[in-house]
Design a protein around this motif. Structure first.
Motif, PDB file in Angstrom:
ATOM      1  N   GLU A  82     -30.174  11.793  10.121  1.00 45.08           N
ATOM      2  CA  GLU A  82     -29.049  12.480  10.102  1.00 45.08           C
ATOM      3  C   GLU A  82     -28.915  13.929   9.270  1.00 45.08           C
ATOM      4  O   GLU A  82     -29.159  13.648   7.971  1.00 45.08           O
ATOM      5  CB  GLU A  82     -27.706  11.868  10.060  1.00 45.08           C
ATOM      6  CG  GLU A  82     -26.413  12.642  10.520  1.00 45.08           C
ATOM      7  CD  GLU A  82     -24.993  11.789  10.534  1.00 45.08           C
ATOM      8  OE1 GLU A  82     -24.547  12.260  10.912  1.00 45.08           O
ATOM      9  OE2 GLU A  82     -25.093  10.827   9.603  1.00 45.08           O
ATOM     10  N   LEU A  83     -28.981  14.998   9.697  1.00 44.59           N
ATOM     11  CA  LEU A  83     -28.932  16.155   8.573  1.00 44.59           C
ATOM     12  C   LEU A  83     -27.750  16.340   8.074  1.00 44.59           C
ATOM     13  O   LEU A  83     -26.801  16.385   8.678  1.00 44.59           O
ATOM     14  CB  LEU A  83     -29.046  17.554   9.727  1.00 44.59           C
ATOM     15  CG  LEU A  83     -29.530  18.861   8.887  1.00 44.59           C
ATOM     16  CD1 LEU A  83     -31.014  18.660   8.396  1.00 44.59           C
ATOM     17  CD2 LEU A  83     -29.698  19.810  10.173  1.00 44.59           C
ATOM     18  N   ARG A  84     -27.764  16.212   6.796  1.00 46.64           N
ATOM     19  CA  ARG A  84     -26.706  16.163   6.048  1.00 46.64           C
ATOM     20  C   ARG A  84     -26.492  17.612   5.377  1.00 46.64           C
ATOM     21  O   ARG A  84     -25.582  18.289   4.750  1.00 46.64           O
ATOM     22  CB  ARG A  84     -26.679  15.315   4.797  1.00 46.64           C
ATOM     23  CG  ARG A  84     -26.424  13.834   5.738  1.00 46.64           C
ATOM     24  CD  ARG A  84     -25.115  13.574   5.904  1.00 46.64           C
ATOM     25  NE  ARG A  84     -24.977  12.231   6.714  1.00 46.64           N
ATOM     26  CZ  ARG A  84     -24.721  11.352   5.801  1.00 46.64           C
ATOM     27  NH1 ARG A  84     -24.546  11.237   4.588  1.00 46.64           N
ATOM     28  NH2 ARG A  84     -24.512  10.087   6.517  1.00 46.64           N
ATOM     29  N   GLN A  85     -27.801  18.327   4.722  1.00 48.28           N
ATOM     30  CA  GLN A  85     -27.622  19.586   4.050  1.00 48.28           C
ATOM     31  C   GLN A  85     -28.853  20.519   4.465  1.00 48.28           C
ATOM     32  O   GLN A  85     -29.860  19.673   4.507  1.00 48.28           O
ATOM     33  CB  GLN A  85     -27.652  19.193   2.422  1.00 48.28           C
ATOM     34  CG  GLN A  85     -27.860  20.325   1.615  1.00 48.28           C
ATOM     35  CD  GLN A  85     -27.898  19.976  -0.003  1.00 48.28           C
ATOM     36  OE1 GLN A  85     -27.110  18.920  -0.240  1.00 48.28           O
ATOM     37  NE2 GLN A  85     -28.337  20.668  -0.680  1.00 48.28           N
ATOM     38  N   VAL A  86     -28.805  21.614   4.516  1.00 49.50           N
ATOM     39  CA  VAL A  86     -30.002  22.450   4.855  1.00 49.50           C
ATOM     40  C   VAL A  86     -29.875  23.645   3.934  1.00 49.50           C
ATOM     41  O   VAL A  86     -28.493  24.509   3.763  1.00 49.50           O
ATOM     42  CB  VAL A  86     -29.627  23.044   6.313  1.00 49.50           C
ATOM     43  CG1 VAL A  86     -30.622  23.881   6.669  1.00 49.50           C
ATOM     44  CG2 VAL A  86     -29.543  22.121   7.252  1.00 49.50           C
ATOM     45  N   THR A  87     -31.136  24.045   3.423  1.00 45.78           N
ATOM     46  CA  THR A  87     -31.050  25.124   2.666  1.00 45.78           C
ATOM     47  C   THR A  87     -32.091  26.043   3.002  1.00 45.78           C
ATOM     48  O   THR A  87     -33.261  25.523   2.964  1.00 45.78           O
ATOM     49  CB  THR A  87     -31.412  24.845   1.029  1.00 45.78           C
ATOM     50  OG1 THR A  87     -30.303  24.099   0.442  1.00 45.78           O
ATOM     51  CG2 THR A  87     -31.410  26.015   0.166  1.00 45.78           C
ATOM     52  N   GLU A  88     -31.783  27.333   3.551  1.00 46.19           N
ATOM     53  CA  GLU A  88     -32.606  28.336   4.213  1.00 46.19           C
ATOM     54  C   GLU A  88     -33.555  28.990   3.035  1.00 46.19           C
ATOM     55  O   GLU A  88     -32.703  29.304   2.031  1.00 46.19           O
ATOM     56  CB  GLU A  88     -31.939  29.225   5.095  1.00 46.19           C
ATOM     57  CG  GLU A  88     -33.015  30.158   5.920  1.00 46.19           C
ATOM     58  CD  GLU A  88     -32.596  30.578   6.927  1.00 46.19           C
ATOM     59  OE1 GLU A  88     -33.138  31.328   7.701  1.00 46.19           O
ATOM     60  OE2 GLU A  88     -31.355  30.943   7.005  1.00 46.19           O
ATOM     61  N   LEU A  89     -34.793  29.174   3.053  1.00 48.77           N
ATOM     62  CA  LEU A  89     -35.754  29.731   2.072  1.00 48.77           C
ATOM     63  C   LEU A  89     -36.041  30.911   2.529  1.00 48.77           C
ATOM     64  O   LEU A  89     -36.063  31.345   3.612  1.00 48.77           O
ATOM     65  CB  LEU A  89     -36.982  28.950   1.969  1.00 48.77           C
ATOM     66  CG  LEU A  89     -36.673  27.461   1.578  1.00 48.77           C
ATOM     67  CD1 LEU A  89     -38.063  26.683   1.392  1.00 48.77           C
ATOM     68  CD2 LEU A  89     -35.763  27.250   0.325  1.00 48.77           C
ATOM     69  N   GLU A  90     -36.393  32.000   1.430  1.00 50.60           N
ATOM     70  CA  GLU A  90     -36.920  33.366   1.710  1.00 50.60           C
ATOM     71  C   GLU A  90     -38.005  33.482   2.730  1.00 50.60           C
ATOM     72  O   GLU A  90     -37.907  34.246   3.440  1.00 50.60           O
ATOM     73  CB  GLU A  90     -37.209  33.899   0.438  1.00 50.60           C
ATOM     74  CG  GLU A  90     -35.658  34.429  -0.594  1.00 50.60           C
ATOM     75  CD  GLU A  90     -36.487  34.919  -2.094  1.00 50.60           C
ATOM     76  OE1 GLU A  90     -37.340  35.215  -1.947  1.00 50.60           O
ATOM     77  OE2 GLU A  90     -35.389  35.062  -2.745  1.00 50.60           O
ATOM     78  N   ASP A  91     -38.857  32.389   2.788  1.00 53.74           N
ATOM     79  CA  ASP A  91     -40.183  32.677   3.538  1.00 53.74           C
ATOM     80  C   ASP A  91     -39.540  32.185   5.190  1.00 53.74           C
ATOM     81  O   ASP A  91     -40.421  32.039   6.006  1.00 53.74           O
ATOM     82  CB  ASP A  91     -41.130  31.726   3.206  1.00 53.74           C
ATOM     83  CG  ASP A  91     -40.769  30.275   3.045  1.00 53.74           C
ATOM     84  OD1 ASP A  91     -39.665  29.884   3.325  1.00 53.74           O
ATOM     85  OD2 ASP A  91     -41.796  29.795   2.464  1.00 53.74           O
ATOM     86  N   GLY A  92     -38.453  31.989   5.389  1.00 52.68           N
ATOM     87  CA  GLY A  92     -38.185  31.303   6.725  1.00 52.68           C
ATOM     88  C   GLY A  92     -38.092  29.571   6.802  1.00 52.68           C
ATOM     89  O   GLY A  92     -37.680  29.221   7.864  1.00 52.68           O
ATOM     90  N   GLY A  93     -38.529  29.014   5.898  1.00 53.82           N
ATOM     91  CA  GLY A  93     -38.403  27.542   5.884  1.00 53.82           C
ATOM     92  C   GLY A  93     -37.129  26.916   5.439  1.00 53.82           C
ATOM     93  O   GLY A  93     -36.373  27.807   5.084  1.00 53.82           O
TER      94      GLY A  93
END
Length: 233
Positions: A82-93
């Motif tokens: 289950e997805l709890r936390q998402v951090t988008e990175l500068e390279d798109g990852g």
């Protein structure tokens, strides 16, 4: 009851209640994260984690996702993350934090309709009431697990105080944290009953403790054995 899920092959086994951080750098799994984030509020944001049985795709380690295009053979039983936390990175990852939620048996796998694998899955049963046998086995597993931790780390006493009393939670924690092979962990994940899983863990912990007492050393991961020696100064 069945459902269709996105599937993420990994070189590890996820158990219900356990945290799994992942670094998502491959485009097909970036697409998976974007799909989950875009779901409406209240919809379950989860995907299936299934351990790889064989194939060319290999994980760089727990906490990193898969790369490569080779065919893989998957184990039959997995666990949703289950997805709890998402951090988008500068390279798109993305750096994401997930938590294991529920076990399933893998059915028909679709490799073509989405950038990532999807599969028909059947939910596996979980305990829904008190189990006296499991309670008794849990006490024995805690005792043996404490002895096992004492053999592998000096700080074991600090960790054993945090062991859960719930037999099912305990069975998943022991399976995920003991120094077992993926094959051993996969067998434990596939066991339906808590009492049966705890009984199997008693056998594995006694086996591992006996080996540790015999060699008086903690097994070194194969990856470390394969690493080149440091360059001389």
């Amino acid at each position: 009851m069945t459902a269709r899920l996105p599937v993420f092959p990994l070189a590890t086994v996820l158990f219900p209640g356990l945290v799994l951080p992942l670094h998502i750098f491959e485009e097909r799994y970036r697409a998976l994260v974007r799909h989950l984030v875009a779901l409406p509020d209240g919809a379950p944001r989860e995907f299936g984690v299934v351990a790889i049985r064989s194939g060319w795709e290999v994980a760089a380690g727990v906490g990193q996702d898969m790369s490569g295009t080779g065919e893989v053979t998957l184990h039959e039983v997995g666990c949703t993350a289950e997805l709890r936390q998402v951090t988008e990175l500068e390279d798109g990852g993305f750096d994401i934090v997930t938590v294991g939620r529920r076990r399933f048996r893998l059915g028909d796998v679709d490799r073509n309709s989405a950038p990532y694998l999807t599969a028909e899955v059947q939910w596996l049963p979980e305990p829904d009431g008190p189990d006296e046998t499991a309670d008794l086995l849990a006490a024995r597993v805690i005792a043996v697990f404490r002895q096992y931790l004492g053999l592998i780390q000096a700080e074991a006493g600090q960790l054993t105080e945090q062991l859960p009393e719930d037999p099912t939670v305990l069975s998943h924690l022991v399976a995920a944290t003991a120094a077992l092979t993926v094959t051993d962990r996969q067998r434990l994940l596939a066991i339906d009953g808590t009492a049966a899983r705890l009984r199997a863990e008693l056998h594995l912990l006694n086996r591992e403790a006996a080996l540790l007492r015999q060699v008086r050393a903690v097994p070194v991961p194969l990856a470390e054995l394969a690493s080149p020696p440091p360059a001389p100064n």
